[in-house]
Design a protein around this motif. Structure first.
Motif, PDB file in Angstrom:
ATOM      1  N   GLY A  23     -25.135 -52.791  11.111  1.00  0.00           N
ATOM      2  CA  GLY A  23     -23.985 -52.559  11.171  1.00  0.00           C
ATOM      3  C   GLY A  23     -23.449 -51.876  12.816  1.00  0.00           C
ATOM      4  O   GLY A  23     -22.371 -52.032  12.718  1.00  0.00           O
ATOM      5  N   ALA A  24     -24.341 -51.722  13.240  1.00  0.00           N
ATOM      6  CA  ALA A  24     -23.854 -50.801  14.709  1.00  0.00           C
ATOM      7  C   ALA A  24     -23.359 -52.022  15.521  1.00  0.00           C
ATOM      8  O   ALA A  24     -23.959 -53.025  15.547  1.00  0.00           O
ATOM      9  N   PRO A  25     -22.516 -51.439  16.578  1.00  0.00           N
ATOM     10  CA  PRO A  25     -22.262 -52.369  17.443  1.00  0.00           C
ATOM     11  C   PRO A  25     -23.239 -52.783  18.584  1.00  0.00           C
ATOM     12  O   PRO A  25     -23.510 -51.896  19.553  1.00  0.00           O
ATOM     13  N   THR A  26     -23.933 -53.912  18.611  1.00  0.00           N
ATOM     14  CA  THR A  26     -24.749 -54.184  19.727  1.00  0.00           C
ATOM     15  C   THR A  26     -24.558 -55.044  20.559  1.00  0.00           C
ATOM     16  O   THR A  26     -23.931 -56.019  20.396  1.00  0.00           O
ATOM     17  N   VAL A  27     -25.580 -55.426  21.709  1.00  0.00           N
ATOM     18  CA  VAL A  27     -25.217 -56.326  22.798  1.00  0.00           C
ATOM     19  C   VAL A  27     -26.579 -56.887  23.194  1.00  0.00           C
ATOM     20  O   VAL A  27     -27.633 -55.935  22.790  1.00  0.00           O
ATOM     21  N   THR A 131     -33.351 -51.203  17.858  1.00  0.00           N
ATOM     22  CA  THR A 131     -32.703 -51.725  18.949  1.00  0.00           C
ATOM     23  C   THR A 131     -34.042 -51.997  20.282  1.00  0.00           C
ATOM     24  O   THR A 131     -34.956 -51.504  19.939  1.00  0.00           O
ATOM     25  N   THR A 132     -33.363 -52.896  21.084  1.00  0.00           N
ATOM     26  CA  THR A 132     -34.406 -53.370  21.970  1.00  0.00           C
ATOM     27  C   THR A 132     -35.221 -52.157  22.619  1.00  0.00           C
ATOM     28  O   THR A 132     -36.283 -52.196  22.730  1.00  0.00           O
ATOM     29  N   SER A 133     -34.523 -51.377  23.173  1.00  0.00           N
ATOM     30  CA  SER A 133     -35.143 -50.338  24.040  1.00  0.00           C
ATOM     31  C   SER A 133     -35.388 -49.075  23.309  1.00  0.00           C
ATOM     32  O   SER A 133     -36.151 -48.317  23.924  1.00  0.00           O
ATOM     33  N   ILE A 134     -35.567 -49.106  21.817  1.00  0.00           N
ATOM     34  CA  ILE A 134     -35.857 -47.831  21.310  1.00  0.00           C
ATOM     35  C   ILE A 134     -37.009 -48.254  20.432  1.00  0.00           C
ATOM     36  O   ILE A 134     -38.062 -48.243  20.658  1.00  0.00           O
ATOM     37  N   GLY A 135     -36.636 -48.864  19.185  1.00  0.00           N
ATOM     38  CA  GLY A 135     -37.621 -49.339  18.250  1.00  0.00           C
ATOM     39  C   GLY A 135     -38.492 -50.257  18.514  1.00  0.00           C
ATOM     40  O   GLY A 135     -39.700 -50.304  18.541  1.00  0.00           O
ATOM     41  N   VAL A 136     -38.031 -51.305  19.281  1.00  0.00           N
ATOM     42  CA  VAL A 136     -38.828 -52.559  19.500  1.00  0.00           C
ATOM     43  C   VAL A 136     -39.734 -52.093  20.892  1.00  0.00           C
ATOM     44  O   VAL A 136     -40.857 -52.482  20.734  1.00  0.00           O
ATOM     45  N   VAL A 162     -26.074 -52.627  27.213  1.00  0.00           N
ATOM     46  CA  VAL A 162     -26.567 -53.822  27.527  1.00  0.00           C
ATOM     47  C   VAL A 162     -27.400 -53.645  28.710  1.00  0.00           C
ATOM     48  O   VAL A 162     -28.386 -54.398  29.013  1.00  0.00           O
ATOM     49  N   GLU A 163     -27.291 -52.675  29.412  1.00  0.00           N
ATOM     50  CA  GLU A 163     -28.312 -52.080  30.579  1.00  0.00           C
ATOM     51  C   GLU A 163     -29.811 -52.070  30.137  1.00  0.00           C
ATOM     52  O   GLU A 163     -30.689 -52.016  30.590  1.00  0.00           O
ATOM     53  N   ALA A 164     -29.579 -50.819  28.975  1.00  0.00           N
ATOM     54  CA  ALA A 164     -30.913 -50.686  28.383  1.00  0.00           C
ATOM     55  C   ALA A 164     -31.591 -51.879  27.762  1.00  0.00           C
ATOM     56  O   ALA A 164     -32.980 -52.221  28.083  1.00  0.00           O
ATOM     57  N   HIS A 165     -30.987 -52.991  27.286  1.00  0.00           N
ATOM     58  CA  HIS A 165     -31.440 -54.017  26.756  1.00  0.00           C
ATOM     59  C   HIS A 165     -32.037 -54.945  27.928  1.00  0.00           C
ATOM     60  O   HIS A 165     -33.089 -55.222  27.808  1.00  0.00           O
ATOM     61  N   ARG A 166     -31.101 -55.158  29.012  1.00  0.00           N
ATOM     62  CA  ARG A 166     -31.761 -55.726  29.972  1.00  0.00           C
ATOM     63  C   ARG A 166     -32.716 -55.035  30.500  1.00  0.00           C
ATOM     64  O   ARG A 166     -33.877 -55.941  31.015  1.00  0.00           O
ATOM     65  N   SER A 168     -35.301 -53.646  29.378  1.00  0.00           N
ATOM     66  CA  SER A 168     -36.444 -53.753  28.429  1.00  0.00           C
ATOM     67  C   SER A 168     -37.054 -55.250  28.639  1.00  0.00           C
ATOM     68  O   SER A 168     -38.423 -55.584  28.743  1.00  0.00           O
ATOM     69  N   ILE A 169     -35.797 -56.189  28.515  1.00  0.00           N
ATOM     70  CA  ILE A 169     -36.293 -57.552  28.490  1.00  0.00           C
ATOM     71  C   ILE A 169     -36.904 -57.983  30.111  1.00  0.00           C
ATOM     72  O   ILE A 169     -37.891 -58.687  30.121  1.00  0.00           O
ATOM     73  N   GLU A 170     -36.299 -57.487  31.148  1.00  0.00           N
ATOM     74  CA  GLU A 170     -36.504 -57.859  32.344  1.00  0.00           C
ATOM     75  C   GLU A 170     -37.671 -57.048  32.916  1.00  0.00           C
ATOM     76  O   GLU A 170     -38.494 -57.603  33.587  1.00  0.00           O
ATOM     77  N   ARG A 171     -37.921 -55.897  32.815  1.00  0.00           N
ATOM     78  CA  ARG A 171     -38.892 -54.971  33.432  1.00  0.00           C
ATOM     79  C   ARG A 171     -39.955 -54.579  32.600  1.00  0.00           C
ATOM     80  O   ARG A 171     -41.198 -54.446  32.921  1.00  0.00           O
ATOM     81  N   ILE A 172     -39.643 -54.218  31.347  1.00  0.00           N
ATOM     82  CA  ILE A 172     -40.948 -53.815  30.627  1.00  0.00           C
ATOM     83  C   ILE A 172     -41.537 -54.727  29.918  1.00  0.00           C
ATOM     84  O   ILE A 172     -42.765 -54.635  29.939  1.00  0.00           O
ATOM     85  N   PHE A 173     -40.769 -55.458  28.988  1.00  0.00           N
ATOM     86  CA  PHE A 173     -41.760 -56.730  28.375  1.00  0.00           C
ATOM     87  C   PHE A 173     -42.376 -57.428  28.983  1.00  0.00           C
ATOM     88  O   PHE A 173     -43.728 -57.678  28.287  1.00  0.00           O
ATOM     89  N   PRO A 174     -42.100 -57.762  30.344  1.00  0.00           N
ATOM     90  CA  PRO A 174     -43.055 -58.785  31.004  1.00  0.00           C
ATOM     91  C   PRO A 174     -44.412 -57.974  31.238  1.00  0.00           C
ATOM     92  O   PRO A 174     -45.560 -58.721  31.500  1.00  0.00           O
ATOM     93  N   LEU A 175     -44.651 -56.798  31.340  1.00  0.00           N
ATOM     94  CA  LEU A 175     -46.018 -55.718  31.450  1.00  0.00           C
ATOM     95  C   LEU A 175     -46.696 -55.965  30.266  1.00  0.00           C
ATOM     96  O   LEU A 175     -47.741 -55.431  30.341  1.00  0.00           O
ATOM     97  N   LEU A 176     -46.059 -55.850  29.088  1.00  0.00           N
ATOM     98  CA  LEU A 176     -46.550 -55.824  27.781  1.00  0.00           C
ATOM     99  C   LEU A 176     -46.982 -57.082  27.248  1.00  0.00           C
ATOM    100  O   LEU A 176     -47.870 -56.991  26.119  1.00  0.00           O
TER     101      LEU A 176
END
Length: 194
Positions: A23-27, A131-136, A162-166, A168-176
């Motif tokens: 229910g939290a406001p997410t982007v 959330t993308t940058s925390i739990g995921v 949105v910046e935290a999400h971005r 994770s998606i663009e910088r962290i996840f490709p390393l993992l």
């Protein structure tokens, strides 16, 4: 963002799709959009007879089981609403699913997630949730450190920022691991059955 392969022994791990968090406001996606894509993924994994792991976070009202250490975040409310930590109805209730309860950001620390996956011979996990940058991200980092192949369903996750999400998606996840959309994962999974 391309997924090259799915292992034959794969599991879906869904992070914190529970009443209070959805229910939290997410982007860039709403909680309901993330849940809808998670439902599609769970359906495909169940048809494939691959494990589905639903991870939820909880805490005691008095905070006595919170991770120690100082931080600058405000403390949690002392009286969370009844059922705040329950998995959303759209995902809950399947008898073969594995439920993991955590008390920190990541799903590996202090839980039996690694044991549950290794018992089933899992070599790769697909991650989705909030959330993308925390739990995921915390779970993705630990999965990588545990030696799993990591795949991230980027349209089945969202963040409070949105910046935290971005990041994770663009910088962290490709390393993992590898990143891609839910439909791509479902399609690859269907092809591995044939």
């Amino acid at each position: 963002m391309t997924i090259t392969a799915l292992d034959s022994s794969i599991a879906l791990v869904i992070i914190d799709l529970q009443n209070a968090i959805v229910g939290a406001p997410t982007v860039p996606y709403s909680g309901s959009e993330v849940v809808a894509r998670a439902v599609e993924l769970t359906r495909a994994f169940r048809e494939h007879r691959a494990p589905v792991v639903l991870v939820r976070v909880t805490a005691r009202a008095d905070g006595s089981d919170a991770a120690p250490g100082r931080n600058e975040s405000p403390s949690r409310p002392s009286s969370p609403a009844q059922g705040w930590d329950a998995i959303v109805d759209d995902l809950a209730g399947h008898p073969d699913d594995i439920t993991v309860t955590k008390r920190t950001w990541g799903a590996f620390y202090g839980t039996d997630l690694d044991l549950q996956l290794r018992r089933r011979g899992v070599t790769q996990i697909v991650l989705a949730g909030l959330t993308t940058s925390i739990g995921v991200e915390s779970t993705a980092r630990a999965a990588y450190e545990h030696g799993y192949h990591v795949t991230l369903a980027t349209d089945a996750m969202a963040d409070l920022d949105v910046e935290a999400h971005r990041n994770s998606i663009e910088r962290i996840f490709p390393l993992l691991g590898e990143t891609g959309r839910s439909a791509e994962i479902v399609d690859l999974l269907a092809r591995t059955r044939n």
